[in-house]
Write a protein that holds these residues in place. Sequence first.
Motif, PDB file in Angstrom:
ATOM      1  N   ILE A  31      24.127   2.661 -23.032  1.00 26.24           N
ATOM      2  CA  ILE A  31      24.329   1.775 -24.184  1.00 26.24           C
ATOM      3  C   ILE A  31      23.707   2.387 -25.431  1.00 26.24           C
ATOM      4  O   ILE A  31      24.307   2.408 -26.508  1.00 26.24           O
ATOM      5  CB  ILE A  31      23.736   0.377 -23.892  1.00 26.24           C
ATOM      6  CG1 ILE A  31      24.537  -0.315 -22.785  1.00 26.24           C
ATOM      7  CG2 ILE A  31      23.719  -0.471 -25.158  1.00 26.24           C
ATOM      8  CD1 ILE A  31      23.920  -1.602 -22.304  1.00 26.24           C
ATOM      9  N   CYS A  34      25.810   5.337 -26.685  1.00 23.44           N
ATOM     10  CA  CYS A  34      27.009   4.941 -27.439  1.00 23.44           C
ATOM     11  C   CYS A  34      26.649   4.472 -28.847  1.00 23.44           C
ATOM     12  O   CYS A  34      27.398   4.715 -29.792  1.00 23.44           O
ATOM     13  CB  CYS A  34      27.764   3.838 -26.691  1.00 23.44           C
ATOM     14  SG  CYS A  34      28.414   4.372 -25.095  1.00 23.44           S
ATOM     15  N   ASP A  38      29.430   1.466 -30.862  1.00 24.24           N
ATOM     16  CA  ASP A  38      29.889   2.800 -30.454  1.00 24.24           C
ATOM     17  C   ASP A  38      29.903   3.807 -31.613  1.00 24.24           C
ATOM     18  O   ASP A  38      30.693   4.756 -31.631  1.00 24.24           O
ATOM     19  CB  ASP A  38      31.282   2.731 -29.823  1.00 24.24           C
ATOM     20  CG  ASP A  38      31.266   2.066 -28.460  1.00 24.24           C
ATOM     21  OD1 ASP A  38      30.178   1.943 -27.868  1.00 24.24           O
ATOM     22  OD2 ASP A  38      32.347   1.663 -27.989  1.00 24.24           O
ATOM     23  N   ARG A  39      28.985   3.634 -32.575  1.00 31.38           N
ATOM     24  CA  ARG A  39      29.025   4.499 -33.754  1.00 31.38           C
ATOM     25  C   ARG A  39      28.666   5.941 -33.423  1.00 31.38           C
ATOM     26  O   ARG A  39      29.159   6.866 -34.090  1.00 31.38           O
ATOM     27  CB  ARG A  39      28.098   3.953 -34.835  1.00 31.38           C
ATOM     28  CG  ARG A  39      26.624   3.943 -34.487  1.00 31.38           C
ATOM     29  CD  ARG A  39      25.797   3.324 -35.601  1.00 31.38           C
ATOM     30  NE  ARG A  39      24.381   3.292 -35.258  1.00 31.38           N
ATOM     31  CZ  ARG A  39      23.460   2.696 -36.001  1.00 31.38           C
ATOM     32  NH1 ARG A  39      23.810   2.089 -37.124  1.00 31.38           N
ATOM     33  NH2 ARG A  39      22.183   2.706 -35.644  1.00 31.38           N
ATOM     34  N   ASN A  40      27.807   6.166 -32.412  1.00 33.71           N
ATOM     35  CA  ASN A  40      27.468   7.543 -32.047  1.00 33.71           C
ATOM     36  C   ASN A  40      28.689   8.257 -31.467  1.00 33.71           C
ATOM     37  O   ASN A  40      28.950   9.428 -31.782  1.00 33.71           O
ATOM     38  CB  ASN A  40      26.326   7.561 -31.027  1.00 33.71           C
ATOM     39  CG  ASN A  40      25.020   7.053 -31.606  1.00 33.71           C
ATOM     40  OD1 ASN A  40      24.850   6.970 -32.824  1.00 33.71           O
ATOM     41  ND2 ASN A  40      24.075   6.699 -30.753  1.00 33.71           N
ATOM     42  N   LEU A  41      29.435   7.542 -30.622  1.00 33.79           N
ATOM     43  CA  LEU A  41      30.646   8.140 -30.063  1.00 33.79           C
ATOM     44  C   LEU A  41      31.678   8.396 -31.158  1.00 33.79           C
ATOM     45  O   LEU A  41      32.368   9.419 -31.148  1.00 33.79           O
ATOM     46  CB  LEU A  41      31.242   7.216 -28.991  1.00 33.79           C
ATOM     47  CG  LEU A  41      30.357   6.905 -27.779  1.00 33.79           C
ATOM     48  CD1 LEU A  41      31.136   6.073 -26.770  1.00 33.79           C
ATOM     49  CD2 LEU A  41      29.833   8.181 -27.129  1.00 33.79           C
ATOM     50  N   ARG A  54      35.068   4.424 -22.810  1.00 30.98           N
ATOM     51  CA  ARG A  54      34.026   3.957 -21.890  1.00 30.98           C
ATOM     52  C   ARG A  54      34.662   3.161 -20.751  1.00 30.98           C
ATOM     53  O   ARG A  54      35.452   2.249 -20.983  1.00 30.98           O
ATOM     54  CB  ARG A  54      33.014   3.094 -22.635  1.00 30.98           C
ATOM     55  CG  ARG A  54      31.856   2.665 -21.734  1.00 30.98           C
ATOM     56  CD  ARG A  54      30.765   1.987 -22.504  1.00 30.98           C
ATOM     57  NE  ARG A  54      29.723   1.511 -21.617  1.00 30.98           N
ATOM     58  CZ  ARG A  54      28.680   0.803 -21.995  1.00 30.98           C
ATOM     59  NH1 ARG A  54      28.530   0.495 -23.279  1.00 30.98           N
ATOM     60  NH2 ARG A  54      27.779   0.419 -21.128  1.00 30.98           N
ATOM     61  N   LEU A  59      32.100   7.845 -19.096  1.00 28.20           N
ATOM     62  CA  LEU A  59      32.765   8.145 -20.357  1.00 28.20           C
ATOM     63  C   LEU A  59      33.850   9.166 -20.080  1.00 28.20           C
ATOM     64  O   LEU A  59      33.603  10.182 -19.412  1.00 28.20           O
ATOM     65  CB  LEU A  59      31.784   8.711 -21.391  1.00 28.20           C
ATOM     66  CG  LEU A  59      30.691   7.778 -21.924  1.00 28.20           C
ATOM     67  CD1 LEU A  59      29.795   8.522 -22.895  1.00 28.20           C
ATOM     68  CD2 LEU A  59      31.288   6.546 -22.587  1.00 28.20           C
TER      69      LEU A  59
END
Length: 336
Positions: A31, A34, A38-41, A54, A59
């Motif tokens: 979590i 992500c 989910d801004r990192n993804l 996800r 992933l």
Amino acid sequence: MYLGFSAITPPPSSQDARETLLEFPDNKLLIDLCGEFDRNLARIEQALSVHILRRGNQLAVVGAPEAQAQAAAVVQHLYQRLEAQKPIETGDIDAALRATELGGTTSFEDQLEMFAKGQYEIRTRKKQVEPRTEAQKAYVRNLFENEMAFGIGPAGTGKTYLAVAVGVTMLISGEVDKILLSRPAVEAGERLGFLPGDMKDKVDPYMQPLYDALNDFLPQKQLAKLMEDKRIEIAPLAFMRGRTLSNAFVVLDEAQNATTMQMKMFLTRLGQGSRMVITGDRSQVDLPRGMPSGLADAERILDGVEGISFNYFTSKDVVRHHLVAKIINAYEKAEG
């Protein structure tokens, strides 16, 4: 292709060409990996032109094979940061993207090994700082190894920030007795007129970037006490004349705005047990037209002197907003 952090059964080979599948044993860390919404993804997807889907604790990376491999390496690196109880910030994602860039001179495994050994981690009272590019790593190494170091390059490359971080570390560890931060009090292309207040009030606006860096590394009360005890000083370059700086970590910021005489005066303040760092950007000289920059003269005169290091940064080393590097490149292109 299937990659994971626990023993699992690989999916059918027909899936290999379409996606890379990664499995993560700790759903809480997944979590955090992500990120919120989910801004990192999304940041990785945008940079590498892939889709990351996800599925429970897995992933799936969909895209061109080479982009899949790089995205998978970035995701694994970030997950390992979380396992080591290190937070993920936007700059860490950008650093992982650079480290896994195809055709790069430094492999992803080399970067992981370097971080694991802690060779380039700067620990301060409030946070841990990691140089994020090869130029920054070389710069930090030279800050520790040399008594005088120059950091030259465009805005946003961490020249002053990393120098102050190293200075705080050396102060905390007892390697130096004090930190002295200085800048030429030169207005950046505009006349501000006479400023009200006492001397501190007049010079503080010029010194604010140095205060900002210190506040990042030291608790406010501790910083105030160190400044009250004169163990941390922030002063204009003109105030350095006549001083001998012993057992101190000394930083001259915005050195491109020092005259040749000011630069010579400053460099000869170096005393026993001290370190000196000079940072500047040759493209942002605010001296009167026709007056040579002391930074340029120092580069020419001191080149090859043993014990003095010169580190150079480019737009590739910018760690501010990603647009900063594009702005620098655009100006460089326009100028020549």
